[in-house]
Scaffold this active site. Structure first.
Site, PDB file in Angstrom:
ATOM      1  N   GLU A   1       1.212  -0.912   0.276  1.00  0.00           N
ATOM      2  CA  GLU A   1      -0.252   0.105   0.199  1.00  0.00           C
ATOM      3  C   GLU A   1       0.246   1.640   0.221  1.00  0.00           C
ATOM      4  O   GLU A   1       0.420   1.996  -0.811  1.00  0.00           O
ATOM      5  CB  GLU A   1      -0.858   0.257   1.295  1.00  0.00           C
ATOM      6  CG  GLU A   1      -2.007   1.029   1.238  1.00  0.00           C
ATOM      7  CD  GLU A   1      -2.821   1.501   0.269  1.00  0.00           C
ATOM      8  OE1 GLU A   1      -2.675   0.511  -0.556  1.00  0.00           O
ATOM      9  OE2 GLU A   1      -3.536   2.372   0.182  1.00  0.00           O
TER      10      GLU A   1
ATOM     11  N   GLU B   1      -3.591   1.011  -9.904  1.00  0.00           N
ATOM     12  CA  GLU B   1      -2.607   2.278  -9.961  1.00  0.00           C
ATOM     13  C   GLU B   1      -1.003   1.708 -10.263  1.00  0.00           C
ATOM     14  O   GLU B   1      -0.948   2.467 -11.435  1.00  0.00           O
ATOM     15  CB  GLU B   1      -1.953   2.782  -8.781  1.00  0.00           C
ATOM     16  CG  GLU B   1      -3.754   3.618  -8.223  1.00  0.00           C
ATOM     17  CD  GLU B   1      -4.749   2.991  -7.530  1.00  0.00           C
ATOM     18  OE1 GLU B   1      -3.904   1.974  -7.092  1.00  0.00           O
ATOM     19  OE2 GLU B   1      -5.580   3.405  -7.172  1.00  0.00           O
TER      20      GLU B   1
HETATM   21  C1  DMJ Z   1     -10.151   3.894  -6.779  1.00  0.00           C
HETATM   22  O1  DMJ Z   1     -11.846   4.192  -6.463  1.00  0.00           O
HETATM   23  C2  DMJ Z   1     -10.003   4.737  -7.750  1.00  0.00           C
HETATM   24  O2  DMJ Z   1      -9.060   5.192  -8.457  1.00  0.00           O
HETATM   25  C3  DMJ Z   1     -10.003   6.008  -7.260  1.00  0.00           C
HETATM   26  O3  DMJ Z   1      -9.573   7.440  -7.157  1.00  0.00           O
HETATM   27  C4  DMJ Z   1      -9.053   5.850  -5.762  1.00  0.00           C
HETATM   28  N1  DMJ Z   1      -8.245   4.320  -5.894  1.00  0.00           N
HETATM   29  C5  DMJ Z   1      -9.188   3.649  -6.134  1.00  0.00           C
HETATM   30  C6  DMJ Z   1      -8.350   1.757  -6.335  1.00  0.00           C
HETATM   31  O4  DMJ Z   1      -7.389   2.133  -6.217  1.00  0.00           O
END
Ligand code: DMJ
Length: 711
Positions: A580, A605
């Protein structure tokens, strides 16, 4: 119908014996004062009946028409050809033999001439170019051909500019232009050629599908009209489904990812259908308080992935669930941000890809439910909202009652599209106001703190992050500009200025040569990078093209360096899945040092950044790295009942967190699928992904109102 054809022939050029048969009409024309009556009035009575305002059968004839004008006893049957020769009033004497009557042979000749004339007229109508338009003009001259009246508040769209880019996806250029006709004809020819090459069963299937589509469109139009939404023609969007990759090895990998999607979906369906998420170990539904008691997060989040993977049955069942069960009339306190990116975003994409009106209707309905969140002194929305009472509040832990940058800054794309699809500017106005508040504020070192108080309009704690609490705000500045067909100059400037400040104050290189983005706390750096921050590699690369002062190459390079660092964060774990958060202090690089930062919850990501880097550079290492992630997911996250997150990626045995996140289906698997597809599936020239990987079409300059895209 016969009589309608006559006005186009000069009376004096008609054979003598015909002239008297049309003389009543002619006389009527002559009686009219020049310019005193609309052109339609000069037509034969039976033609005039179809003109707007002309009396219909059963309505009283206008006084000017006189008793013989129509509706008299002689108006039906053979007498409908006109009154008696000489135009006497009424129909009496119509059948009496007299000096003006014809013999049988004359009648026969007359009939022949009539037939020839009619054949000529029909021939002209059918064989002239674009006969459908002529036909509609002649036979269907009705209100159905008029554009629908604009709904209240709807901004008329500007006509297309010559030479402007291809219309996208449903707004083509001006009807009737020569260009358009030529293109239509060429397309028709092409389609005809393709059809000729098809097998009979393929043709039958196409016909069946066309029929279904027509029915569905008609149903959808009714629903949209009932919901007060403007009519919108739907055109097949560009790149909504792709070809099979030519390379068999790539094809095989893509098929594998589709199989993973099927596995995730089938298990959700089996154990948690209709609930928000799946617990794949305990094989039951998982409820997150982010959605209150709105249900079906996985279904809505997965719709577009199912569509682009051509999982038609699954898409259909998901759509049916939305139709019958997706309900926003609930007493629920929800996260405005989460509901927006997953539900509104998912529904918008599903609409743009499939054209199913139910998705547009639901998206707008939900958008309206979110509007009370903006009822704050500054218009900066609350983080949490009860969608029944309309009462909002902020997270209790957020710096003195502040709203969060990544939350209120991640509404822009969805709300602009809501205005575009509903014709209601209020959505776009709300997010443009957020921009206004932000642009007036001083930014410490050009950076945007994560907290902003919606009552005072002042920043809370000066914490800055490109990961959690800040991330997608920056993403949406860039994408707002891209989605506006590069007309949103303000969004563009805010983005590139912010990147400049981030580079100066947050981006650092480790002694081992890894570039990372640190967090900033009142001027001090915390040398930690979140998994969430890894999206920024893709963002820098996506924005490289518009970077000022010849910095395109530099932004691509920055993207590549972040991708490498994030790959290292995966590679340095035993499970080859990233933690994380990872640190660059205390003698470590790209490694999590705290127990509560070692988990992996199926986040997208890093894979998202690989996808952008692959598309923009075609360096094969990005596909290779993505495949490593697939193998790790299969090995450690795939369980009996779906896919689960992992509590410690440095451990040698899995401890599962028992949640299959909805973003695994909407983002992680979609980005993987795109990585192993050709670039013409959801091409960047036409689509922008929201932060939950839901694709939205770029709003072409000639589409939509200025208000939706600018300011
Ligand atoms: C998602 O729900 C979206 O990408 C959001 O912007 C942040 N992160 C989560 C996934 O990790």
């Amino acid at each position: 119908m016969f009589l309608c054809a006559f006005p186009c022939v000069s009376h004096s050029r008609l054979p003598l014996f015909l002239r008297k048969y049309i003389s009543p009409c002619k006389r009527r024309r002559e009686d009219a004062q020049p310019g005193s009556a609309p052109r339609a009035w000069t037509r034969m009575p039976s033609c005039a009946r179809s003109e707007p305002g002309a009396p219909t059968a059963g309505s009283p004839p206008p006084a000017a028409a006189g008793p013989a004008g129509r509706g008299g006893p002689g108006a039906a049957g053979p007498g409908a050809l006109g009154g008696p020769a000489g135009g006497g009033a009424g129909g009496g004497g119509r059948k009496a033999a007299g000096p003006g009557a014809f013999r049988l042979t004359e009648k026969f000749v007359l009939l022949l001439v009539f037939s020839a004339f009619i054949t000529l007229c029909f021939g002209a109508i059918f064989f002239l170019p674009d006969s459908s338009k002529l036909l509609s003009g002649v036979f269907f001259h009705s209100a159905a051909l008029q554009p629908p009246p604009p709904p209240p508040g709807f901004q008329p769209r500007a006509p297309p500019q010559p030479g402007a880019g291809p219309a996208m996806p449903e707004e083509a250029g001006g009807a009737g232009s020569l260009e358009r006709i030529r293109a239509d004809h060429e397309r028709a020819l092409r389609e005809a050629k393709e059809t000729l090459q098809k097998l009979p069963e393929e043709i039958r299937r196409d016909i069946r599908q066309d029929k279904e589509k027509l029915l569905q469109d008609a149903r959808g139009r009714k629903e949209a009209a009932a919901a007060g939404l403007p009519q919108r023609p739907f055109r097949q969007p560009v790149g909504a489904v792709g070809r099979e990759p030519a390379d068999p090895a790539v094809r095989q990998r893509r098929d594998k990812i589709k199989e993973m999607m099927k596995y995730a979906w089938d298990n959700y369906k089996r154990y948690a259908w209709g609930l928000n998420e799946l617990k794949p170990i305990s094989k039951q539904g998982h409820s997150s308080n982010l959605f209150g008691n709105i249900q079906g997060a996985t279904i809505v989040d997965a719709l577009d992935t199912l569509f682009i993977m051509e999982m038609k049955e699954e898409f259909k069942e998901a759509k049916e669930w939305v139709e019958k069960n997706l309900d926003f009339n609930v007493n629920a306190e929800i996260s405005v941000f989460e509901v927006n990116i997953r539900f509104v975003g998912g529904l918008l994409s599903a609409y743009y890809l499939s054209g199913e009106e139910i998705f547009r209707k639901k998206a707008v309905e939900l958008g309206e439910k979110l509007l009370p969140a903006f009822n704050t002194p500054t218009g900066i929305p609350w983080a949490l909202l009860n969608i029944k009472s309309g009462i909002g509040r902020n997270w209790p832990w957020a710096s003195g009652g502040s709203s969060i940058l990544a939350e209120f800054g991640t509404l822009h794309l969805e709300f602009v599209h809501l205005s575009h699809l509903s014709g209601n500017p209020v959505f776009a106005e709300k997010v443009m106001n957020i921009r206004k508040v932000l642009s007036r504020l001083d930014k410490p070192e050009g950076l945007y703190p994560n907290y902003l108080n919606p009552s005072s309009g002042q920043w809370g704690q000066h914490h800055v992050s490109i990961g959690g609490l800040g991330d997608s705000f920056y993403e949406y500045l860039l994408k707002a500009w891209l989605m506006s067909d590069k007309t949103d100059e303000e969004g563009k400037k805010m983005y590139y200025d912010a990147v400049q400040a981030i580079e100066t104050h947050l981006i650092r290189k480790s002694s081992g040569g890894l570039t990372y983005i640190a967090e900033w706390k009142g001027g001090l750096l915390e040398h930690k990078m979140g998994h969430l921050t890894c999206f920024a590699g893709g963002m820098f690369a996506l924005g490289a093209d518009g970077a000022p002062s010849d910095k395109t190459g530099h932004h691509i390079e920055l993207g590549a360096e972040i991708a490498r660092t994030c790959h290292e964060s995966y590679d340095r774990t035993s499970m080859k899945l990233g933690p994380e958060a990872f640190r660059f202090d205390g003698g470590v690089e790209a490694i999590a040092t705290r127990q509560n930062e070692k988990y992996y919850i199926l986040r997208p990501e890093v894979i998202e950044t690989y996808m952008y880097m692959w598309r923009l550079t075609h360096d094969p290492k990005y596909r290779q790295w993505a495949w490593e992630a697939v193998e790790a997911l299969e090995k450690h996250c795939r369980v009996d009942g779906g896919y689960s997150g992992i509590r410690d990626v440095y451990s040698n045995h899995e401890s599962h967190d028992d949640v299959q996140q909805s973003f695994f289906l909407s983002e992680t698997l979609k980005y993987l699928y795109l990585l192993f597809s050709d670039d013409d599936l959801l091409p960047f020239e036409h689509w922008v992904f929201n932060t939950e990987a839901h694709p939205f079409p770029i709003l072409r300059k000639e589409d939509g109102s200025k208000e939706e895209k600018e300011k």
